[in-house]
Structures are given as C-alpha cells and as structure tokens.
Design a protein around this motif. Sequence first.
Motif, PDB file in Angstrom:
ATOM      1  N   GLU A  78       0.994  -1.193   0.023  1.00 14.72           N
ATOM      2  CA  GLU A  78       0.126   0.092  -0.033  1.00 14.72           C
ATOM      3  C   GLU A  78       0.844   1.443  -0.166  1.00 14.72           C
ATOM      4  O   GLU A  78       0.620   2.215  -0.484  1.00 14.72           O
ATOM      5  CB  GLU A  78      -0.908   0.134   1.191  1.00 14.72           C
ATOM      6  CG  GLU A  78      -1.846   1.017   1.183  1.00 14.72           C
ATOM      7  CD  GLU A  78      -2.609   1.378  -0.060  1.00 14.72           C
ATOM      8  OE1 GLU A  78      -3.228   2.791  -0.353  1.00 14.72           O
ATOM      9  OE2 GLU A  78      -2.967   0.420  -0.749  1.00 14.72           O
ATOM     10  N   GLN A  79       1.899   1.230   0.749  1.00 11.39           N
ATOM     11  CA  GLN A  79       2.848   2.474   0.712  1.00 11.39           C
ATOM     12  C   GLN A  79       3.452   2.632  -0.554  1.00 11.39           C
ATOM     13  O   GLN A  79       3.820   3.688  -1.204  1.00 11.39           O
ATOM     14  CB  GLN A  79       4.036   2.238   1.701  1.00 11.39           C
ATOM     15  CG  GLN A  79       3.633   2.230   3.310  1.00 11.39           C
ATOM     16  CD  GLN A  79       4.692   1.766   4.227  1.00 11.39           C
ATOM     17  OE1 GLN A  79       5.492   0.926   3.948  1.00 11.39           O
ATOM     18  NE2 GLN A  79       4.795   2.368   5.181  1.00 11.39           N
ATOM     19  N   GLN A 111       0.921   4.381  -3.191  1.00  8.36           N
ATOM     20  CA  GLN A 111       0.945   5.588  -2.982  1.00  8.36           C
ATOM     21  C   GLN A 111       2.071   6.538  -3.245  1.00  8.36           C
ATOM     22  O   GLN A 111       1.985   7.796  -3.342  1.00  8.36           O
ATOM     23  CB  GLN A 111       0.351   5.864  -1.615  1.00  8.36           C
ATOM     24  CG  GLN A 111      -0.980   5.139  -1.318  1.00  8.36           C
ATOM     25  CD  GLN A 111      -2.202   5.659  -2.369  1.00  8.36           C
ATOM     26  OE1 GLN A 111      -2.346   6.466  -2.874  1.00  8.36           O
ATOM     27  NE2 GLN A 111      -2.816   4.358  -2.659  1.00  8.36           N
ATOM     28  N   SER A 112       3.339   5.855  -3.550  1.00  9.48           N
ATOM     29  CA  SER A 112       4.526   6.673  -3.695  1.00  9.48           C
ATOM     30  C   SER A 112       5.504   5.772  -4.871  1.00  9.48           C
ATOM     31  O   SER A 112       6.663   6.043  -4.535  1.00  9.48           O
ATOM     32  CB  SER A 112       5.287   6.788  -2.488  1.00  9.48           C
ATOM     33  OG  SER A 112       5.429   5.827  -1.790  1.00  9.48           O
ATOM     34  N   GLU A 137       2.151  13.788  -5.838  1.00 11.15           N
ATOM     35  CA  GLU A 137       1.711  13.870  -4.275  1.00 11.15           C
ATOM     36  C   GLU A 137       0.328  14.331  -4.174  1.00 11.15           C
ATOM     37  O   GLU A 137      -0.307  14.298  -3.098  1.00 11.15           O
ATOM     38  CB  GLU A 137       2.526  14.613  -3.190  1.00 11.15           C
ATOM     39  CG  GLU A 137       3.753  14.086  -3.225  1.00 11.15           C
ATOM     40  CD  GLU A 137       4.918  14.305  -4.301  1.00 11.15           C
ATOM     41  OE1 GLU A 137       4.681  15.045  -5.262  1.00 11.15           O
ATOM     42  OE2 GLU A 137       6.072  13.991  -4.224  1.00 11.15           O
ATOM     43  N   ARG A 165      -4.465  10.399  -4.843  1.00 14.30           N
ATOM     44  CA  ARG A 165      -4.517   9.082  -4.352  1.00 14.30           C
ATOM     45  C   ARG A 165      -4.668   8.139  -5.298  1.00 14.30           C
ATOM     46  O   ARG A 165      -5.328   8.340  -6.483  1.00 14.30           O
ATOM     47  CB  ARG A 165      -5.806   9.104  -3.501  1.00 14.30           C
ATOM     48  CG  ARG A 165      -5.916   7.557  -2.699  1.00 14.30           C
ATOM     49  CD  ARG A 165      -7.244   7.783  -1.648  1.00 14.30           C
ATOM     50  NE  ARG A 165      -8.318   8.142  -2.187  1.00 14.30           N
ATOM     51  CZ  ARG A 165      -9.336   7.338  -2.772  1.00 14.30           C
ATOM     52  NH1 ARG A 165      -9.145   6.241  -2.653  1.00 14.30           N
ATOM     53  NH2 ARG A 165     -10.282   7.847  -3.310  1.00 14.30           N
ATOM     54  N   TYR A 166      -4.098   6.530  -5.288  1.00 12.86           N
ATOM     55  CA  TYR A 166      -4.113   5.895  -6.082  1.00 12.86           C
ATOM     56  C   TYR A 166      -4.850   4.530  -6.019  1.00 12.86           C
ATOM     57  O   TYR A 166      -4.774   4.088  -4.832  1.00 12.86           O
ATOM     58  CB  TYR A 166      -2.719   5.613  -6.652  1.00 12.86           C
ATOM     59  CG  TYR A 166      -1.737   6.793  -7.092  1.00 12.86           C
ATOM     60  CD1 TYR A 166      -1.895   7.232  -8.393  1.00 12.86           C
ATOM     61  CD2 TYR A 166      -0.947   7.630  -6.163  1.00 12.86           C
ATOM     62  CE1 TYR A 166      -1.311   8.447  -8.686  1.00 12.86           C
ATOM     63  CE2 TYR A 166      -0.481   8.579  -6.593  1.00 12.86           C
ATOM     64  CZ  TYR A 166      -0.707   9.074  -7.934  1.00 12.86           C
ATOM     65  OH  TYR A 166       0.030  10.275  -7.999  1.00 12.86           O
TER      66      TYR A 166
END
Length: 587
Positions: free
Chosen positions: A320-321, A324-325, A533, A536-537
């Motif tokens: 999940e981290q 999102q990045s 940034e 949200r993905y």
Amino acid sequence: MKKIIIVLALFAGMFASCKKVLNIEDINNYDPDQVWNDENLANAYLANLYSLFGNWSASEDRFSEQVIGIALPKDYITITNGNFKLWDYTRIRLINQALVDVGKGKISEAARKGITGQALFLRAFLYFNMVKYHGGVPYVKVPQDKDADDLYVPRNSTAECFDFIIKDLDDAIALLPEHILPASAEYGRIDGSFALAFKAKVLLYKASPQFHSSNPWGNADWEAAYTANKKAYDDLKARGFRLVDNYSDIALVEKGPETVFPVINQYPSKVAAWDNGVRPGSESRGPASAVPTWEMVKMFPMKDGKRYNDATSPYYKTDEQFLQSYWENRDPRFNKSIVWSGKLYPVSGKAGKRLYTSLGIADVADDFGTNPDAKTNSTNLDRYSGFFILKNSLLRLTQAQVLQYDVDFVYMRFAEVMLNYAETANETGRMAEALDILKQIRQRAGIEPGADGNYGIVAADRAAMREAILYERSIELCFEGHRFWDLRRLRMLDRLDNSTKSGVEAIPIYTDGSKMPLDTARNRANINVLTEEDFRYVLHQVPRSGVKVNTVPNTYYFFPIQKDVLDRNPSLKQNKDWGGDFVPTLD
C-alpha cells in the motif's frame, strides 16, 4: 542504405507476385543481367530484403506482462490460424537466387563479396527465426525450379538446421567487413560485428531449455554458447562498442557506440510509428497502442537495485505504501522509460507540461479511472493503465509531426550482447563473469553500488544468478520486444499463464487526504501545478470488460506448422505436440 532506399521501388512490383516456395506454384523471375551487372541495382536487391529486420513497434511486448492487453487468450494459436507462424520461403528463394546470380554478373569483386556475405547472413537470420518458431524446417540452399526440382522437401532436423545456420554465419563473417563505422557511407549494412554477435545469440538459443527440455541447464551446448558469446563481447568491445553514458541516449542519439546494428530511418522516405504508438491520445493521432502495466511498474527496482518489498533495503515499502508513492527512489531507468500522472512530460516540446490521466481532469483521450465524482465514463478502461511509455520517445515532435518519427531502429545493442554473454557465463559455472556484466549495466543505469559494490545484486548460486540475469533483461531491455521470447526460450511461460494485468487510477486529493473538487483540480492541472503527491491511487484490472487472463500452454514452446502448408506438401510433418511426430527439440 539511405541512398539505396530510392531504388527499392523498382523491385517492389518485381517481387510482389512471387509465390511461396514449396507450394508447387510458379515463381516469377527477374532479369539477372540487369541486376547483377549494376552495383546500385544489386545493392538495392539486398536492401529490399533488409525489411525482414522490422522496425520500431510499440506493441512488440504485448505478449508479455510489460504492456496492457490480454494478447494470449485461450486457443490463440491453432494449426489453422496464422498466429505465430513463420514460413517465409519467398524471401529464402530471393536470397538463394542472389547467392547464385551474384557470381554471374560483372560487378566488382569487392561488391560481390559484400553481397554474398550479406545474403548468407540474411539466409541464416531468416532460417533461425523459423527454427525459433517451429523447430527444424526444410533448409533449402538453392533457388528451386518448379520444373526441375522436387518441391516436396521434408523438414531437416533441428540439429541440422542449427549446423547450417552456424555455417552460413561463419561464411558470412569471412566475407563481411569487420566493423562498418558510423561515419561510413555503408553504415546500416550488415557487418562482421553484427554477424558475430548474432551467431553468439543463435548458440545461446541452441543451448537454452527451449531446445533441451530434458537437460535444460547441463547440456554440452552451453560451453559452445559461452565461447561464442565471450568472443562476441571481447571482440566488439575491442572494436569500440560500449554502453553509452546515458540510458536515454541509446537510440535517440543515433550512431552511438552501443548500437551493434541499426535499421536506418529517414524522413520522409522511411519512418516508424513508435511515437504514434506510445504517446497519450491527446498528443498523437489516436489512442496509444501500448501502455505499461502496473506489474511492469512494480518490476523496476529501487535506486539501490533491490525490489520495493525487500526488507533489507532502506527503501522498503509495503504494497500500500508503494502504491501511493511508487515514483520515489526508483532505478533511474524507471524515470527514463515510463511517464505517469503528475510527472513532468515536455511532449510536443511543451516545457513545463505534466501528464494527467485522472478522470474528469485529463483530456478524454488520456484519462483512466472510474471516479464517480467525474460524472462521466472513461472510454479507455480496456486499453489504458494510467501510464505511458517514455523510452525512445522523440518528445520534440509536435502532435502534427508524430508520424515523422525517423529515429534509427536499434535492432541489436551492446547491452544485449553483454547480457547474452552473462547468461552463458553463469550456466557454465562462471558466476563472477556474469556478476561483472550485471554490475556494469547497473552502474550505467545509475543504481547505487551499495556497501558491497554489487549494485543490489544478491545471487549465491547459479539458479539465483539466472534469475538476476533474467530480471535485469526485463528492465534493461524493456519495451524492446525481448521479454516474451526470453521466457519462452527459458521455458518459463508459465509465469504468464492465468495472469491478469492492472492499471492505476489517480484521484486528486488535498494534503490532508480529503478529496479535491474536480473543478479545483482541473484548474490546477491546466497550469501544470498538480504533482504526483496530489493524488490518491487505486488499482484496476485491465481490461475491465469481463474477467480475462493470459492462457499459455506448454505447447507454445514450439508453434505448429500451419495446416495449409502441410496440405500442400505431404513430405512435411507436424510437431509432436500439435498432432504430428516431428521432434523439434535437440534432446
């Protein structure tokens, strides 16, 4: 070669009506007195055959996990359809005719040697591709005559075909110039360096599990493959071939030291559709024909050379981290190969432009997602992923110029020669040599060397090094058409079986994570201030219309001979996994 293109039109009509040899049909002839007494026409004859090298193709990797699309549905390959069939005896006859007739004309001895060397290479090249598809094929070495020859030619064994291919390549190498320099007017013709590297690749295939199903890693052919690949690496390096400093420059800076063999493009006489196939629809002539998958995005390592979920990496992230990045702290090749929502993307020469794919914000030709706040449906859910290919894109071309893409197609580059060598070194117990090659490639990529100087490579045994080499090939050669063939050559197609593909939707948010109104987001996107940034993905399976997966049975390691070819020649036998008794392996 660019000059020769002008003459090609003379031959287009001449060869258009040629029938496939072995079909018991008439084959129209040309006038050898015209062609082989004029060096320009003789060279044009050969240049016409260079089309078998192909050109840039955005969809080349559609059969792998690298780009979107379920290209291998159930029963995609059958004995009756034309999918993955290669039986090109039309060009084989033209090559054989050249080898016979070139000695009868009055062109210079130097020209005769050059044409003979090129023709021998082309014959080996074409036969190798047919063997790669089907196993042994009829290895015809003379232009057949329907009245004088028996055209019901049986298949040679796969071993015989490899022997003939290697002999043709050795004979070609003896006749070809060792290295045609980029400054030469002959640049773009087959030379000894390309022939040497291609011979090494042929022997790599011969040793590979595709042709040795019962003894994939211990067969004797690996040693011969190592010898040839080490020679290709050493000789080409001594002749000045090397990795270019910047990964982005491999193709876009033409005639570089990494290019082993180019297909010459020149606007307006010869162009390719690469940019038209990889750009977002708003900057092209239609929807992109190939876009990266989320699976491929995840495959790129972090900047220390390790995967994002490797707990030993300082860049470790949970799934999940990472979602999102995903753009942070990546292998620099990621940034040079893929474009994503929010990334700076100066396409069409637009400085400061960012790509946006978010539904309700992006141009309808580029959007991807299902955000209900947009109150509209994306038309791209079955073909897009939220990512586009940046690699080798000529960003200076405007939308109106997108079909003017004339970057030379790099058919073979030195990095491939290096990786082929690394593979054969590893399979013959020379792991240190293989590791050195991988380190060179990762050093050029800009990956951090790490405390041990191994650039994130961890391989304690031959099997682990094998995986490291295959992984490096998937990254270094991404979107260049290698991945499916690598998996097939290594009998690893099961990695694609029952697999799905995914894309990523970008939904605009404020810094506190709350949804950003689309009107606000659209205004910010219009002035290119939304960055990665600011989203949200969310993951989506692609295509979304129905549950679809790749279906890759074991029979795909050798494709069948097409039924209508068998029907015309009773001497041909079908492959054993497709209803016949011909054994295409070397076991």
